[in-house]
Design a protein around this motif. Structure first.
Motif, PDB file in Angstrom:
ATOM      1  N   ALA A  78       0.896  -1.198   0.044  1.00  0.00           N
ATOM      2  CA  ALA A  78      -0.164  -0.081   0.163  1.00  0.00           C
ATOM      3  C   ALA A  78       0.791   1.376   0.027  1.00  0.00           C
ATOM      4  CB  ALA A  78      -1.033   0.072   1.270  1.00  0.00           C
ATOM      5  N   THR A  79       2.043   1.289   0.731  1.00  0.00           N
ATOM      6  CA  THR A  79       3.002   2.326   0.689  1.00  0.00           C
ATOM      7  C   THR A  79       3.225   2.957  -0.926  1.00  0.00           C
ATOM      8  OG1 THR A  79       3.850   1.892   2.792  1.00  0.00           O
ATOM      9  CG2 THR A  79       4.914   3.278   1.222  1.00  0.00           C
ATOM     10  N   GLU A  80       3.470   1.672  -1.627  1.00  0.00           N
ATOM     11  CA  GLU A  80       4.064   2.125  -3.031  1.00  0.00           C
ATOM     12  C   GLU A  80       2.749   2.455  -3.667  1.00  0.00           C
ATOM     13  OE1 GLU A  80       5.382  -0.856  -5.566  1.00  0.00           O
ATOM     14  OE2 GLU A  80       6.756   0.525  -6.594  1.00  0.00           O
ATOM     15  N   THR A 189      -8.459   6.826  -2.388  1.00  0.00           N
ATOM     16  CA  THR A 189      -8.482   6.449  -0.939  1.00  0.00           C
ATOM     17  C   THR A 189      -7.494   5.470  -0.572  1.00  0.00           C
ATOM     18  OG1 THR A 189     -10.209   5.783   0.835  1.00  0.00           O
ATOM     19  CG2 THR A 189     -10.355   4.813  -1.572  1.00  0.00           C
ATOM     20  N   ASP A 190      -6.818   5.368   0.429  1.00  0.00           N
ATOM     21  CA  ASP A 190      -5.999   4.365   1.238  1.00  0.00           C
ATOM     22  C   ASP A 190      -7.055   3.644   1.813  1.00  0.00           C
ATOM     23  OD1 ASP A 190      -4.267   2.849   2.589  1.00  0.00           O
ATOM     24  OD2 ASP A 190      -3.194   4.414   3.585  1.00  0.00           O
ATOM     25  N   ALA A 191      -7.267   2.146   1.124  1.00  0.00           N
ATOM     26  CA  ALA A 191      -8.162   1.428   1.743  1.00  0.00           C
ATOM     27  C   ALA A 191      -7.804   0.121   2.291  1.00  0.00           C
ATOM     28  CB  ALA A 191      -9.409   0.799   0.631  1.00  0.00           C
ATOM     29  N   THR A 192      -6.487   0.240   2.964  1.00  0.00           N
ATOM     30  CA  THR A 192      -5.702  -0.880   3.398  1.00  0.00           C
ATOM     31  C   THR A 192      -6.631  -1.556   4.218  1.00  0.00           C
ATOM     32  OG1 THR A 192      -3.613   0.382   2.852  1.00  0.00           O
ATOM     33  CG2 THR A 192      -3.326  -1.496   4.132  1.00  0.00           C
ATOM     34  N   GLN A 193      -7.121  -0.872   5.184  1.00  0.00           N
ATOM     35  CA  GLN A 193      -7.729  -1.434   6.410  1.00  0.00           C
ATOM     36  C   GLN A 193      -9.263  -1.924   5.923  1.00  0.00           C
ATOM     37  OE1 GLN A 193      -6.219  -2.653   9.022  1.00  0.00           O
ATOM     38  NE2 GLN A 193      -4.394  -1.500   9.100  1.00  0.00           N
ATOM     39  N   TRP A 194      -9.455  -1.606   4.802  1.00  0.00           N
ATOM     40  CA  TRP A 194     -11.255  -1.811   4.559  1.00  0.00           C
ATOM     41  C   TRP A 194     -11.193  -2.718   3.492  1.00  0.00           C
ATOM     42  CZ3 TRP A 194     -15.657   0.418   6.214  1.00  0.00           C
ATOM     43  CH2 TRP A 194     -16.859   0.303   5.348  1.00  0.00           C
ATOM     44  N   MET A 212      -4.405  -0.791  -1.756  1.00  0.00           N
ATOM     45  CA  MET A 212      -4.780  -1.915  -0.775  1.00  0.00           C
ATOM     46  C   MET A 212      -3.494  -2.814  -0.666  1.00  0.00           C
ATOM     47  SD  MET A 212      -7.237  -4.372  -3.104  1.00  0.00           S
ATOM     48  CE  MET A 212      -6.868  -5.869  -1.821  1.00  0.00           C
ATOM     49  N   SER A 213      -3.413  -3.650   0.266  1.00  0.00           N
ATOM     50  CA  SER A 213      -2.282  -4.226   0.706  1.00  0.00           C
ATOM     51  C   SER A 213      -2.544  -6.014   1.006  1.00  0.00           C
ATOM     52  CB  SER A 213      -1.423  -3.733   1.788  1.00  0.00           C
ATOM     53  OG  SER A 213      -0.168  -4.705   2.079  1.00  0.00           O
ATOM     54  N   GLY A 214      -1.714  -6.812   0.512  1.00  0.00           N
ATOM     55  CA  GLY A 214      -1.615  -8.134   0.899  1.00  0.00           C
ATOM     56  C   GLY A 214      -1.648  -8.520   2.274  1.00  0.00           C
ATOM     57  N   HIS A 215      -0.595  -7.963   3.064  1.00  0.00           N
ATOM     58  CA  HIS A 215      -0.312  -8.622   4.363  1.00  0.00           C
ATOM     59  C   HIS A 215      -1.556  -8.259   5.412  1.00  0.00           C
ATOM     60  CE1 HIS A 215       1.847  -5.433   6.417  1.00  0.00           C
ATOM     61  NE2 HIS A 215       1.897  -4.923   5.208  1.00  0.00           N
ATOM     62  N   LYS A 216      -2.466  -7.307   5.009  1.00  0.00           N
ATOM     63  CA  LYS A 216      -3.617  -6.901   5.801  1.00  0.00           C
ATOM     64  C   LYS A 216      -4.710  -7.726   5.911  1.00  0.00           C
ATOM     65  CE  LYS A 216      -1.075  -3.545   7.531  1.00  0.00           C
ATOM     66  NZ  LYS A 216      -1.228  -2.055   7.498  1.00  0.00           N
ATOM     67  N   ILE A 217      -4.814  -8.642   4.682  1.00  0.00           N
ATOM     68  CA  ILE A 217      -5.873  -9.423   4.264  1.00  0.00           C
ATOM     69  C   ILE A 217      -5.459 -10.839   4.178  1.00  0.00           C
ATOM     70  CG2 ILE A 217      -7.266  -7.368   3.309  1.00  0.00           C
ATOM     71  CD1 ILE A 217      -6.813  -8.687   0.436  1.00  0.00           C
TER      72      ILE A 217
HETATM   73  C1  LIG Z   1      -0.383  -0.992   6.674  1.00  0.00           C
HETATM   74  C2  LIG Z   1      -0.881   0.342   5.998  1.00  0.00           C
HETATM   75  C3  LIG Z   1      -0.156   0.769   4.941  1.00  0.00           C
HETATM   76  C4  LIG Z   1       0.873   0.098   4.544  1.00  0.00           C
HETATM   77  O1  LIG Z   1       0.793  -0.904   3.748  1.00  0.00           O
HETATM   78  P1  LIG Z   1       2.069  -1.536   3.230  1.00  0.00           P
HETATM   79  O2  LIG Z   1       1.588  -2.766   2.318  1.00  0.00           O
HETATM   80  O3  LIG Z   1       2.877  -2.296   4.417  1.00  0.00           O
HETATM   81  O4  LIG Z   1       3.125  -0.585   2.542  1.00  0.00           O
HETATM   82  C5  LIG Z   1      -0.916   1.924   4.579  1.00  0.00           C
HETATM   83  N1  LIG Z   1      -1.948   2.493   4.760  1.00  0.00           N
HETATM   84  C6  LIG Z   1      -2.514   1.873   5.891  1.00  0.00           C
HETATM   85  C7  LIG Z   1      -3.909   2.483   6.248  1.00  0.00           C
HETATM   86  C8  LIG Z   1      -2.207   0.797   6.533  1.00  0.00           C
HETATM   87  O5  LIG Z   1      -2.875   0.152   7.339  1.00  0.00           O
END
Ligand SMILES: *Cc1c(COP(=O)(O)O)cnc(C)c1O
Length: 416
Positions: A78-80, A189-194, A212-217
């Motif tokens: 998600a950072t990238e 939108t940063d939807a990483t937690q959603w 979005m990010s793999g390791h949060k799901i």
């Molecule tokens: C974890 C997180 C990130 C970072 O995600 P990475 O995949 O680790 O780079 C960004 N935004 C939110 C809201 C997060 O919870």
């Protein structure tokens, strides 16, 4: 010797990262060895096999978001994705060129975003863009009204997270999206937690760019995705890296095939299971909060009472010292309201952003539940926290004074 986690530890830090679902690992394994090809190899079977696995994963992520597979760009996380969206979008839609001395464009974000949004915005500020960081009210929620009030003639981009990673609060994303579309302003939108936990439909929700990010799901670390709208409007981005042109040039470099296969599998499982997971976790979180709030005074649950993700709970405990609380609770893996910066412990900027005082922010815990969390674990964690807080308060002169009715705000403290 392999590293083994402490046997007694209860993991309540799923907002930091989740374990890989075993089904995800199983899906990934053949792509390390049997199907190890480079999807960019267009003229042999090894390349085709890898390419078709990537295609399948792309379809799964697109289906999770209600998007077309052509709109998905795989990233390292998600950072990238946030960097490509925010900086790539700002550079492409700038109103005045760098070095012109004029404002290059106005951006709206918020003070309690993840650093992966705040820092790209701050970089753009240094480069001649102007950024309004909205300050949330005490309940933590950014409304469309607030965004509307901050809109300017030269606003080019709005970046507001779907749900907050520290307090779980849910922002008015579809409404903010509608507002942006009315004004022809790009909406990220940063939807990483959603995403992957709650339903997303990028059409219905008026989203142009979504991270979005793999390791949060329950997928692997080091892989994520950016949704980039292709129609109405077709979003253009300036690429931040140069290279082999993969991912339509937005993210050059050989694709992380195993990671992408893992993300695809995690997306497929999430789509099937998210409703059941969310229901179960909401019940567990309510139980956790009830077991804590009913047995302790002088505590507060941070963020809006209802408009919160089912699995995140952030509680402040007055009259205990943050570090002692963390020490006392070391058998449960949680996050504290303190962030380790280079030299010192800083109170969480998210809690501070809600108006929580430094002391109270330090003595806060974020507990985030996940697919593997059991009721027994929740009960045990709640008991441990309640006992620890009671014990620490017995040792607290401040708590004594408070109980004797002394107004602590009027006490003159000695300097040290
Ligand atoms: C974890 C997180 C990130 C970072 O995600 P990475 O995949 O680790 O780079 C960004 N935004 C939110 C809201 C997060 O919870």
């Amino acid at each position: 010797m392999a590293a083994t986690p402490q046997g007694t530890s209860i993991y309540l830090d799923h907002a930091a990262t989740t374990p890989c679902d075993p089904r995800v690992v199983e899906a990934m394994l053949p792509y390390f060895t049997t199907f190890f090809g480079n999807p960019g190899s267009r003229n042999h079977r090894f390349g085709w096999e890898a390419e078709s696995a990537v295609d399948e994963a792309r379809e799964a992520v697109a289906a999770l978001l209600g998007a077309d597979e052509k709109e998905i760009i795989f990233t390292s996380g998600a950072t990238e994705a946030n960097n490509i969206a925010i900086k790539g979008g700002a550079y492409m839609y700038e109103k005045a060129p760098a070095g012109s001395g004029q404002c290059r464009g106005h951006i709206i974000s918020c003070t309690i975003e993840h650093k992966a949004v705040l820092d790209p915005c701050k970089r753009l500020q240094k480069e001649g863009f102007e950024v309004t960081f909205l300050e949330p009210p005490a309940d933590g929620i950014i409304t469309a009204e607030m965004v509307k009030a901050a809109m300017r003639e030269d606003t080019i981009l709005v970046s507001i997270m779907w749900a907050n990673n520290e307090i779980g609060t849910i922002n008015e994303i579809p409404q903010i999206g509608a507002l942006c579309h009315e004004r022809d302003v790009l909406f990220h939108t940063d939807a990483t937690q959603w995403a992957g936990k709650m339903p997303v439909d990028v059409q219905r929700d008026n989203i142009d760019l979504l991270s979005m990010s793999g390791h949060k799901i329950y997928g692997p670390k080091g892989v994520g995705a950016l949704y980039v709208r292709r129609r109405r409007p077709r979003v253009r981005l300036q690429a931040l890296m140069d290279g082999g042109g993969q991912e339509r040039g937005f993210r050059p470099g050989t694709l992380n095939v195993t990671g992408i296969v893992g993300l695809g599998a995690a997306a497929r499982i999430a789509r099937e299971q998210m409703d059941a997971d969310a229901q179960r976790l909401l019940a567990l979180r309510r139980r956790l909060e009830e077991r804590i709030t009913s047995r302790l005074t002088n505590i507060q649950v941070n963020g809006h009472a209802e408009k919160r993700l089912p699995h995140i709970s952030n509680i402040s405990f007055a009259f205990v010292e943050g570090e002692s609380l963390m020490m006392a609770c070391k058998d449960i893996a949680v996050s504290s309201g303190s962030a380790c910066t280079s030299a010192s412990l800083e109170p969480s900027y998210v809690l501070k952003g809600l108006g929580v005082g430094d002391e109270l922010a330090h003595s806060s815990l974020r507990m985030s539940l996940g697919r593997g969390t059991t009721q027994a674990e929740v009960d045990h964690a709640a008991d441990l926290i309640v006992e620890s807080v009671k014990r620490l308060r017995e040792l607290s002169p401040l708590f004594d004074m408070y109980n004797e009715g002394i107004d602590l705000s009027k006490v003159e403290w000695g300097h040290h």
